[in-house]
Enzyme design. Structure first.
Site, short mmCIF file in Angstrom:
data_model
loop_
_atom_site.label_atom_id
_atom_site.label_comp_id
_atom_site.label_asym_id
_atom_site.label_seq_id
_atom_site.Cartn_x
_atom_site.Cartn_y
_atom_site.Cartn_z
N ASN A 9 0.87 -1.18 0.00
CA ASN A 9 0.00 0.00 0.00
C ASN A 9 0.90 1.23 0.00
O ASN A 9 1.49 1.57 1.02
CB ASN A 9 -0.89 -0.04 1.25
CG ASN A 9 -1.73 1.21 1.41
OD1 ASN A 9 -1.79 2.04 0.51
ND2 ASN A 9 -2.36 1.35 2.56
N TRP A 10 0.99 1.89 -1.15
CA TRP A 10 1.93 3.01 -1.27
C TRP A 10 1.38 4.30 -0.69
O TRP A 10 2.09 5.29 -0.61
CB TRP A 10 2.30 3.21 -2.75
CG TRP A 10 3.08 2.07 -3.34
CD1 TRP A 10 3.49 0.93 -2.70
CD2 TRP A 10 3.54 1.94 -4.69
NE1 TRP A 10 4.18 0.10 -3.56
CE2 TRP A 10 4.22 0.71 -4.79
CE3 TRP A 10 3.44 2.75 -5.83
CZ2 TRP A 10 4.81 0.27 -5.99
CZ3 TRP A 10 4.02 2.31 -7.01
CH2 TRP A 10 4.70 1.09 -7.09
N LYS A 11 0.12 4.32 -0.35
CA LYS A 11 -0.52 5.52 0.24
C LYS A 11 -0.25 6.74 -0.64
O LYS A 11 -0.09 6.61 -1.85
CB LYS A 11 -0.05 5.70 1.68
CG LYS A 11 -0.17 4.39 2.49
CD LYS A 11 0.01 4.57 3.95
CE LYS A 11 -0.14 3.22 4.64
NZ LYS A 11 -0.09 3.29 6.09
N HIS A 97 -9.44 1.15 4.60
CA HIS A 97 -8.18 1.32 5.32
C HIS A 97 -8.42 2.25 6.51
O HIS A 97 -9.21 3.18 6.43
CB HIS A 97 -7.11 1.90 4.39
CG HIS A 97 -5.76 1.86 5.03
ND1 HIS A 97 -5.35 2.83 5.91
CD2 HIS A 97 -4.74 0.97 4.94
CE1 HIS A 97 -4.13 2.53 6.33
NE2 HIS A 97 -3.74 1.41 5.77
N GLU A 99 -6.89 4.67 7.65
CA GLU A 99 -6.71 6.10 7.37
C GLU A 99 -7.95 6.68 6.69
O GLU A 99 -8.30 7.83 6.90
CB GLU A 99 -5.44 6.29 6.51
CG GLU A 99 -4.19 6.05 7.34
CD GLU A 99 -3.02 5.47 6.58
OE1 GLU A 99 -2.99 5.56 5.33
OE2 GLU A 99 -2.11 4.89 7.23
N GLU A 169 -5.82 -5.15 10.28
CA GLU A 169 -4.77 -4.17 10.58
C GLU A 169 -5.08 -3.45 11.89
O GLU A 169 -5.84 -2.47 11.89
CB GLU A 169 -4.68 -3.14 9.45
CG GLU A 169 -4.35 -3.73 8.10
CD GLU A 169 -3.72 -2.67 7.18
OE1 GLU A 169 -2.57 -2.86 6.80
OE2 GLU A 169 -4.39 -1.67 6.90
N GLY A 175 2.18 2.02 10.84
CA GLY A 175 3.12 3.14 10.73
C GLY A 175 3.78 3.51 12.05
O GLY A 175 4.42 4.55 12.17
N SER A 215 3.15 -2.42 10.32
CA SER A 215 4.60 -2.46 10.57
C SER A 215 5.24 -3.81 10.24
O SER A 215 6.15 -4.26 10.94
CB SER A 215 4.91 -2.07 12.02
OG SER A 215 4.46 -0.75 12.27
N GLY A 236 2.82 -1.27 4.29
CA GLY A 236 2.87 0.16 3.99
C GLY A 236 4.30 0.60 3.73
O GLY A 236 4.85 0.39 2.65
N GLY A 237 4.91 1.19 4.74
CA GLY A 237 6.25 1.78 4.61
C GLY A 237 7.26 0.90 3.88
O GLY A 237 7.96 1.36 2.96
P1 PGA Z 1 2.74 0.07 7.68
O1 PGA Z 1 1.31 0.31 7.03
O2 PGA Z 1 3.28 -1.21 7.12
O3 PGA Z 1 3.56 1.27 7.29
O4 PGA Z 1 2.53 -0.02 9.17
C1 PGA Z 1 0.41 -0.74 6.82
C2 PGA Z 1 -0.84 -0.22 6.18
O5 PGA Z 1 -1.23 0.92 6.46
O6 PGA Z 1 -1.50 -0.92 5.37
#
Ligand code: PGA
Length: 252
Positions: A9-11, A97, A99, A169, A175, A215, A236-237
């Site tokens: 997930n590149w956000k 998600h 967010e 999640e 994050g 994470s 994510g990251g």
């Molecule tokens: P993260 O994000 O791996 O940076 O914790 C995961 C996500 O938001 O899907």
């Protein structure tokens, strides 16, 4: 057999040139991998979807969108519909998600509509859900996760689940560098599967891939993925770094 899935997930990161570089970097890292029963998904922002689709035509990589509007079309300035995504070749859409839930106030009811719109347009929904830190601290995490699952998905029929991927999640792990322990992930994934079996049947429960997100990195991927009910990860990251993303794919 359930599919293993590693999805990045590149956000709201990277522009079109960086998208090209990142896809090339991931290709280079994973080209020698012999992946069996495994899907690799990347999820760029809407504006970079066409570029990503063009660059992954011959590749194992699939492209998912990060969000979409639930309405068919209409006066929703700035929004993107399921039909628009489907028409450029997108096959999956991340829905719900944390967010989106937190910053864009997407409720369970809105998410249920989005899931239906994804499926009606012949795409797959990667449905995200998970508890807040305060839910876990107060011991309400199972209740919260169950209700997100029920409110977001239980209007579906069992046949619809062939186009559903779940991503558990825990919000406190996204994050933050803090990961759920493999045992915490397994415990929740098993509960999710049991809830599906109770509402639908064992076949549905056994066939849906449930990803863990929060994470995930090369250092912890192996242990998390070793758990019976963890079928992969939503990353994510670490998905923005080709070597890290590849190492996580290798761990699956
Ligand atoms: P993260 O994000 O791996 O940076 O914790 C995961 C996500 O938001 O899907």
């Amino acid at each position: 057999m359930r599919k293993k899935i590693v999805a990045g997930n590149w956000k709201m990161n990277i522009n079109v040139n960086e998208t090209r570089t990142l896809i090339a970097g991931i290709h280079q890292e994973i080209e020698a991998f012999q992946l069996q029963n495994t899907r690799v998904v990347i999820s760029p922002s809407h504006i970079n979807l066409s570029t990503a689709l063009a660059l992954t035509k011959e590749s194992i990589m699939e492209v998912a969108a990060q969000n979409m509007h639930q309405a068919k079309n209409g006066a929703f300035t700035g929004e993107v519909s399921a039909d628009m995504l489907q028409s450029i070749g997108v096959q999956s859409v991340i829905i719900g998600h944390s967010e989106r839930r937190e910053y864009f106030k997407e409720t369970d009811a809105i998410l249920a509509e989005k899931v239906s719109a994804v499926l009606e347009n012949g795409m797959e929904a990667i449905f995200c859900f998970g508890e807040l830190l305060e839910d876990r601290k107060s011991g309400n995490h199972f209740k919260v996760v169950k209700s997100q699952l029920q409110n977001g998905l239980f209007h579906l029929e069992s046949k619809d689940f062939k186009n559903i991927v779940l991503a558990y999640e825990p919000v406190w792990a996204i994050g933050t560098g803090e990961t759920a322990s493999p045992e915490q992930a397994q415990e929740m994934h098993a509960l999710i599967r049991k809830t599906l079996a109770e509402k639908y049947n064992q076949e549905v429960a056994d066939s849906v891939s449930i990803l863990y997100g929060g994470s995930v990195k090369p250092a912890n991927a192996n242990e998390i993925f070793s758990k019976e009910d963890v079928d992969g990860g939503l990353i994510g990251g670490a998905s923005l770094k080709p070597a890290d993303f590849a190492a996580i794919i290798k761990a699956i």
